[in-house]
Design an enzyme around this catalytic site. Structure first.
Site, PDB file in Angstrom:
ATOM      1  CG  ASP A  29      -1.872   1.171   1.247  1.00 18.80           C
ATOM      2  OD1 ASP A  29      -1.906   1.927   0.264  1.00 18.80           O
ATOM      3  OD2 ASP A  29      -2.577   1.338   2.264  1.00 18.80           O
ATOM      4  CE1 TYR A  66      -4.485  14.128   0.264  1.00 13.78           C
ATOM      5  CE2 TYR A  66      -4.666  14.483   2.636  1.00 13.78           C
ATOM      6  CZ  TYR A  66      -4.304  13.677   1.572  1.00 13.78           C
ATOM      7  OH  TYR A  66      -3.775  12.441   1.810  1.00 13.78           O
ATOM      8  CD  GLU A 124      -0.281   4.217   2.075  1.00  7.81           C
ATOM      9  OE1 GLU A 124      -0.757   4.560   0.970  1.00  7.81           O
ATOM     10  OE2 GLU A 124      -0.890   3.530   2.900  1.00  7.81           O
TER      11      GLU A 124
HETATM   12 MN   LIG Z   1      -2.965   3.200   3.160  1.00  2.00          MN
END
Ligand SMILES: [Mn+2]
Length: 432
Positions: A274, A388, A399
């Site tokens: 991820d 954001y 990430e």
């Molecule tokens: Mn994630």
């Protein structure tokens, strides 16, 4: 299957760890996922139930596992039930596992066909006092669709109302949060494949490309590297689209001067990566984009150092929120005075950073585990601060995937470029 065979010792150890958590006189039953209907005779692509995979390694549909460690009939302590691949079924769908193949994958000696399940169930229910049943327990799980486990639970309770029923979920949560060496190797493989996809995007991205073309580049690389595909639907969001956190339409043009946020991860042998990277579409960050990127990158690095035994996601979130608040003052998003006057229910930073910093990662992209659970060696988590600013068309998230160890956090995604100078250099090397 596409992935290299996994040593069945992994699944055997997992079953032993699960069995040792049960009360005496307990039977446990695990079901595979449903084949969810898409239309007419067409199901959605099948994905095995993560708990069943964890205990068996079997990815075939319609599989049932029965565990009864102290069953008086020693033949029924560990039984796997699989679909019987007859000629008609195999003519339409191709090869189904034989019992020998199922033993080879799972290490379970006693493999029977599904037709025998009712007879065996009747026998073991007579001996058992407690019955552990599985279901999806996840803090953000609101899906109203009834699934196989729920139907099985209500059928069994109707037929056998006087047994003591127990939840498997808390046991599985405890086991699955701590990853073994073999599991970490599989997650690393998923991350390596995700890196290959990112390298392909660095080479091919340019203004005028559509988000779905970037998605295609990523998925191409996943597939040719033996991933099952994406571990979750990828978010490919340029410009202001990156400010919609779960944007998945991926149908807009990547414009010159915009940033492109990509949240993507391969699924390899049911294990997820991820990763999020944010890069400039034209290969150059503007000064403001760079200032915002540096902010998120700095917070990512500081937050990673907090991923040590004893800390929790909850505490990490609080620390990161404080860091982001300070950074946002430096970026002139609001002033120190405004922060002192803010409502504690709606702090100012939450307008620009509105999600948690971390979640568990493993067989599920949002893997089992509580945000109040202290970190322990062997846990794998994401670290993903973001910023954001919709009015400036800036959405940045970075990430990484982090392994908690006794000697500090290990960034499993350290090979995936993240330094902004390095990213610009790599993109421009290809653009020239
Ligand atoms: Mn994630």
């Amino acid at each position: 299957m596409r992935y290299d065979p996994i040593n069945p010792a992994l699944f055997k150890e997992n079953r032993e760890r699960y069995a040792s958590s049960l009360l005496p006189g307990s039977l446990a039953i695990f079901n595979s996922n449903d084949q969810f209907p898409r239309s007419n005779d067409q199901p959605f692509p099948f994905r095995q139930n993560s708990d069943l995979f964890y205990l068996t390694g079997i990815t075939q549909e319609k599989t049932i596992l029965l565990l009864y460690p102290d069953c008086p009939n020693p033949n029924l302590r560990e039984v796997l039930f699989i679909l019987k691949g007859d000629e008609l079924l195999e003519t339409w769908e191709g090869h189904k596992l034989t019992r020998i193949e199922a033993t080879g994958i799972s290490g379970i000696k006693k493999v029977m066909f599904l037709d025998d399940f009712d007879v065996i169930l009747t026998e073991v229910m007579v001996y058992a006092e407690n019955v552990y049943l599985n279901s999806t327990e996840y803090i953000k799980y609101f899906n109203p669709v009834p699934y196989r486990d729920l139907r099985f639970i209500s059928d069994l309770k109707e037929k056998y109302p006087n047994h003591t029923y127990k939840r498997s979920a808390p046991v599985m949560h405890k086991l699955r949060t701590i990853k073994s060496e073999e599991e970490i190797a599989l997650i690393r493989k998923a991350i390596d494949i995700t890196n290959k996809a990112f390298q392909r995007v660095l080479k091919s991205l340019k203004p005028g490309k559509f988000e779905f073309e970037v998605q295609a580049d990523i998925e191409h690389e996943f597939t040719i590297n033996r991933a099952e595909g994406s571990a979750y639907y990828p978010i490919i969001a340029s410009g202001k689209n990156a400010c919609a956190l779960h944007y998945v339409s991926n149908d807009q043009l990547c414009n010159d001067g915009d940033l492109l946020l990509m949240d993507f991860g391969a699924e390899y042998a049911c294990y997820a990566a991820d990763i999020t990277r944010t890069i400039p579409v034209n290969g150059h960050f503007s000064p403001r984009q760079r200032a915002c990127y540096d902010t998120v990158y700095r917070v990512l690095q500081k937050a990673t150092t907090l991923m040590v035994p004893g800390n929790t996601i909850d505490k990490l979130n609080q620390e990161v929120n404080k860091m982001m608040e300070q950074e946002m003052i430096s970026l002139n998003l609001f002033t120190r005075e405004q922060v002192s006057a803010q409502s504690p229910d709606k702090p100012l930073y939450s307008k620009y950073f509105m999600h948690g910093t971390s979640h568990f990662l493993g067989l599920d992209v949002h893997d089992l585990g509580s945000k109040y659970e202290p970190f322990k060696p062997g846990m794998v988590l994401t670290c993903e601060p973001g910023l954001y600013i919709a009015e400036e068309k800036i959405g940045i998230r970075i990430e990484n995937n982090i392994l908690v160890t006794e000697n500090g956090p290990v960034n499993l995604s350290a090979e995936i470029p993240v330094d902004p100078d390095e990213i610009e250099k790599m993109m421009n090397a290809y653009l020239e």
